[in-house]
Design an enzyme around this catalytic site. Structure first.
Site: not given
Ligand code: GLU
Length: 484
Positions: A242-246
């Site tokens: 998800s966006k948390r990972h990049g």
């Protein structure tokens, strides 16, 4: 002949996971000398947009995934799906449903409050013709639901192996909504049949949809295609990417200076390996070596370090001529381009690229490393300034070095080095005092290729002009000057 498709829904940017699905379809098609079809699944009119479709096409083109047929826009085929739903209805393989979402919700809650598992209760299947007529007279719109037959569906997934589902676990799913729009299950099967798709290669979040779709193929009297469900990409913490990972938008990486071949390798090497080593493979090698059987069913990890590593390796391997077309548009945007770079100054520019490409992780890095060679519009890193330009001896010694260098007729790396070392030893200081200072003065940075090559490429006039401590002070970023 193999016929595959990539069928994105244009409800957002092109996700790297979707791009990987497209890429495996494309590799399989090219390996098998088959056909790769692009289909835009835009029946969710409220959430789809033409702009997003364009972004998808742009992303595929950037990666080099050309399609042989399409794009087929599902929104232009609504009447076909309606016709097929009516046909199933006429065959008794589907039925009309008048239930409103609120009514279903009440029944669902009731079942769940008693610890049961909700599945549509087939209420409308049992309506008599009179009851149906009454509903219609009341102005109730009908949906069309598929009548799931008793039994069990099995299929052999090319990646996950045998999958078997008891039909009691499948509810009578909607084919056509009350607004006349098809659901995903109906449109996907109608189109895959219509396009003669032989292999459905998609994310394994669709495994649970597959038995329903196989039932539909059977209802249409057709043989289902083969299925290959790709494992979903995870973040480094093994949770769904998800966006948390990049950033997960494909084109973001283009804008960050990632080369398409590096991205291609990065995506291809998630769940598959084109060969025994971790390296950049050519598209031809990947096409030749591709095999669905060798795709792992384990989820791969989205590792941005690996993408950067592949990209820097590729930049290093590329010749200046090959890099140039990728650099030019971005250099134009940054005001760093001059037509002479491909003409009179091409040899110089080649040397400049060869010198700088070895340490660049991406094209933007590389362009910024080129900046001080191309313009006087560069800044000095304040950390470098503090560390290397504030030495007490410099104000006295730097002009002497400058004087020596000014005497040089051939401003070449080897002579420059000789002169600099002589001056250092004459003054009883380390050569590194000059070397560090010159790097910060002429390039604004503390790391660079060998300083003597740098000076040579900058040229005598520019290099000497930049050996000026006062001018350097003015090159500090604006907010730093005030704090001096
Ligand atoms: N539009 C679907 C998606 O984007 C396609 C799924 C499929 O390939 O069947 O997930």
């Amino acid at each position: 002949m193999v016929r595959v498709r990539f069928a994105p829904s244009p409800t957002g940017y092109l996700h790297v996971g979707a791009a990987r699905t497209a890429l495996f379809n494309w590799l399989f098609a090219r390996h098998e000398k088959g056909i790769f079809i692009l289909r835009i699944e835009d029946t969710d009119i409220a959430r789809s947009s033409e702009e997003m479709s364009q972004v998808i096409l742009e992303g595929l083109q950037w990666l080099g995934l050309d399609w042989d047929e399409g794009p087929i826009y599902q929104s232009t085929r609504i009447s076909l799906y309606q016709e097929k739903a009516e046909w199933l209805l006429a065959q008794g393989l589907a039925y009309e449903c008048f239930c409103q979402p609120e009514e279903i919700e009440i029944r669902r809650r009731e079942i769940e409050s008693r610890g049961g598992v909700w599945k549509y209760d087939r209420r409308c299947f049992y309506l008599s013709p009179e009851e149906k007529k009454k509903m219609k007279d009341k102005g109730r719109k009908r949906a069309i639901r598929f009548l799931v037959p008793p039994g069990r569906t099995q299929f052999k997934d090319l990646i996950h192996g045998l999958i078997s589902v008891d039909h009691r676990q499948i509810e009578d799913f909607v084919l056509l909504r009350s607004d006349g729009l098809p659901t995903y299950h109906l449109s996907v099967v109608v189109d895959d049949l219509d396009s003669g798709i032989t292999h459905v290669i998609r994310g394994d979040d669709h495994i649970s949809n597959t038995p329903k779709q196989i039932l539909l193929y059977e209802a249409f009297g057709a043989r289902p295609p083969q299925f290959a469900h790709l494992p979903l990409i995870l973040g480094p913490d093994r949770k769904k990417l998800s966006k948390r990972h990049g950033v997960t938008s494909l084109l973001h990486y283009r804008d960050q200076g990632i080369l398409p071949l590096a991205m291609f390798n990065f995506l291809a090497q998630m769940s598959w390996s084109p060969g025994p080593e971790e390296r950049i493979y050519s598209i031809e090698e990947m096409i030749k070596n591709f095999s669905l059987n060798r795709i792992s069913k384990n989820s791969p990890i989205f590792d941005l370090n690996k993408l950067e590593w592949l990209n820097s390796r590729l930049i290093k391997e590329m010749k200046a001529e090959e890099l140039l077309p990728w650099l030019k548009p971005e250099m134009i945007k940054r005001g760093l381009w001059h037509p002479s770079l491909e003409k009179e100054r091409l040899d110089w520019f080649r040397r400049l690229l060869d010198l700088n490409k070895v340490r660049s992780r991406n094209l933007i890095d590389l362009i910024e490393a080129l900046r001080p060679f191309l313009t006087d519009d560069y800044e000095i890193d304040p950390v470098g300034y503090e560390k290397y330009l504030k030495n007490d001896k410099l104000p006295q010694l730097l002009p002497r070095l400058k004087e020596d260098l000014a005497q040089l007729n051939n401003f070449e790396a080897s002579s420059l080095e000789k002169v600099l070392r002589q001056r250092a030893s004459a003054e009883g200081v380390e050569a590194s005092l000059f070397i560090h200072a010159l790097r910060v003065l002429t390039l604004g940075r503390t790391v660079s290729p060998g300083i003597f090559e740098v000076l040579e490429l900058l040229g005598k006039e520019t290099a000497l002009r930049r050996m000026d401590l006062e001018a350097a002070l003015k090159r500090l970023p604006q907010n730093q000057v005030g704090s001096e």
